[in-house]
Design an enzyme around this catalytic site. Structure first.
Site, mmCIF file in Angstrom:
data_model
loop_
_atom_site.group_PDB
_atom_site.id
_atom_site.type_symbol
_atom_site.label_atom_id
_atom_site.label_comp_id
_atom_site.label_asym_id
_atom_site.label_seq_id
_atom_site.Cartn_x
_atom_site.Cartn_y
_atom_site.Cartn_z
ATOM 1 C CG MET A 50 -2.065 -0.957 1.166
ATOM 2 S SD MET A 50 -3.207 -0.640 2.543
ATOM 3 C CE MET A 50 -4.358 -2.000 2.335
ATOM 4 C CG HIS B 22 -22.411 38.102 11.500
ATOM 5 N ND1 HIS B 22 -23.052 37.147 12.265
ATOM 6 C CD2 HIS B 22 -23.365 38.697 10.732
ATOM 7 C CE1 HIS B 22 -24.356 37.177 11.993
ATOM 8 N NE2 HIS B 22 -24.567 38.105 11.067
ATOM 9 C CB CYS C 157 -4.130 7.181 6.186
ATOM 10 S SG CYS C 157 -5.005 8.753 6.090
ATOM 11 N N GLY D 267 1.883 4.630 0.502
ATOM 12 C CA GLY D 267 1.266 5.707 1.269
ATOM 13 C C GLY D 267 0.615 5.234 2.550
ATOM 14 N N GLY D 268 0.389 3.940 2.687
ATOM 15 C CA GLY D 268 -0.167 3.414 3.917
ATOM 16 C C GLY D 268 -1.679 3.242 3.915
#
Length: 459
Positions: free
Chosen positions: A38, A444, A43, A40-41
């Site tokens: 994988m 606001h 996540c 990038g891992g």
């Protein structure tokens, strides 16, 4: 062949490990990173990124259904599960490519395969394409992560989905039955309900989301009820039959007796387990706990000299941002610092809609500690931006030290709640009294402006 020698070896390419490998390699150090496949891992491949992509698709589906509320008349076509999956794949592919480019640019040696320790700071890698490479290093970092926990024996025969395989469904479930009412289960429950599935969530906990204050979890529970998601708390699975995808029946034991629930698909989301069993960590002198997580101290050092563990595999908070901070700690200490995980502030976000952003102590936790506190609460409907956006479900809650007026924690169940929570987190890190946030001039109308009114309500 003799073993290849490196200064640094990273086993597993999750967030902490890959970031460390790139940082060291970019500085001209000799670095090898071993990854099973994988890029990038977890996540970016099967967890945070693809699931939040699905969350967004589900949000769009919900807004289309509500279009008439905003004066927009649209014709809603059938749900395209294949299209949702295609977009998710495209997002993941772009992230994988970005990671691969970073690896290449750094100058690290990337090895695709499975590591197996053979001794202290030494391991073999069974290459994905065949063959073996032997590697030794002066310093080793374990970052192999976790995977979905296997279903209980009474559920295994139904071939249930998990948090990874459910993402690959080509057809929308008629009735998705989710075992596990935690954060992963909640996200998928709402995703598929908004896509059009009937959804039932079952959890063993006596009440919904027990880590949260009851007023907060009850508010999200009311959101689920409004959307038609059934939640059964305090229930235990005692039997199951059928096959997920073709029809399943699950027998539940509850406080009022047994109940049988039938559905088309079964998703088991009951936590994650560490990817350590095949590493042969004993050979490296690295100890694990009873659940298989690598034992570390506050500096993330393991029981073996010059071996560290980063990310989910070390048994700490299972968040990508925790893994990134693990990298920061280890990298700083390699360069002479003395950082640790002690007392670090660890926020998280539950990516339902509205989101639940959480940081610091809950009211329950503060009272159990015997702290003298003030509590501030504000319904989302009191925020002007929430009204104009049609996002009035949810609430904001803050816990304040009554003696110092410092903010101890916050729960923000609100559209973009994770972003608003981060503003409170910064105030906490800065040691600001709640009155400073109460009186700050926010633009606001914004969601952040709700923090003025929230802290003005401190008891």
């Amino acid at each position: 062949m003799p073993a290849e020698q490196f200064e640094f070896a990273v086993v597993g390419g999750g967030k902490g490990g890959k970031t460390l490998a790139m940082k060291l390699a970019s500085a001209g150090r000799r670095v090898v990173m071993v990854e099973r496949g994988m890029i990038g891992g977890t996540c970016i491949n099967v967890a945070c990124i693809p699931t939040k992509t699905m969350v967004r698709s589900a949000k769009v589906a919900e807004m289309v259904r509500r279009a008439a509320e905003f004066g927009i008349i649209v014709t809603v076509g059938p749900h395209d599960q294949v299209g949702v999956r295609k977009r998710r794949h495209e997002v993941v592919a772009s992230m994988v490519a970005r990671n691969q480019a970073g690896f290449d640019k750094s100058g690290m040696t990337l090895v695709i395969g499975t590591a197996h320790f053979t001794g202290p700071k030494a391991f073999d890698v069974q290459l994905r394409d065949g063959g073996t490479r032997s590697i030794t290093a002066e310093k080793v970092f374990i970052n192999t992560g976790t995977r979905p926990a296997a279903p209980a024996p009474e559920l295994a025969a139904t071939n249930p989905l998990n948090s990874e395989t459910v993402q690959e469904l080509a057809h929308l479930p008629e009735h998705l039955f989710v075992i596990g009412g935690g954060y992963i289960g909640c996200e998928f429950a709402q995703i598929f309900r908004r896509f059009g599935s009937k959804v039932t969530v079952v959890d063993r906990a006596a009440r919904f989301l027990p880590r949260e204050d009851k007023d907060v979890s009850d508010e999200l529970l009311s959101v689920f009820a409004h959307e038609g998601i059934e939640v059964v708390s305090g229930a235990e699975v005692v039997a199951a039959s059928g096959v997920s995808g073709s029809g399943v029946k699950v027998t539940l034991k509850t406080a009022v007796g047994e109940r049988v629930v039938a559905g088309s698909h079964l998703l088991v989301a009951v936590g994650r387990v560490p990817n350590t069993e095949g590493l042969n960590l004993a050979a490296a002198g690295v100890e694990t706990d009873a659940r298989g997580f690598v034992k570390v101290n506050a500096k993330l050092e393991t029981t073996a000299p010059d071996v560290w563990a980063l990310g989910d595999v070390n048994g700490g908070p299972q968040f990508t941002h925790a893994s990134l901070d693990d990298f920061r700690i280890v990298f700083a200490n390699l360069n002479g610092a003395n950082r640790s995980t002690a007392d670090r502030m660890m926020p998280y976000t539950l990516f339902t809609d509205p989101e639940l952003g959480r940081v610091g102590l809950t009211e329950d936790e503060a009272r159990k500690k015997g702290l003298k506190i003030k509590v501030a609460k504000l319904p989302a409907s009191a925020i002007a931006r929430a009204v104009t956006s049609g996002e009035t479900r949810g609430l904001l809650k803050a816990v304040i030290d009554a003696e110092t007026n410092k903010i101890l924690g916050a729960s923000v169940l609100l559209a973009e709640g994770g972003e608003i929570m981060a503003a409170v987190q910064m105030a906490m890190l800065g040691g600001l009294p709640y009155t400073a946030v109460r009186d700050v001039v926010f633009a606001h109308p914004t969601m952040a402006e709700g923090l003025n009114d929230l802290f003005a309500r401190a008891e």
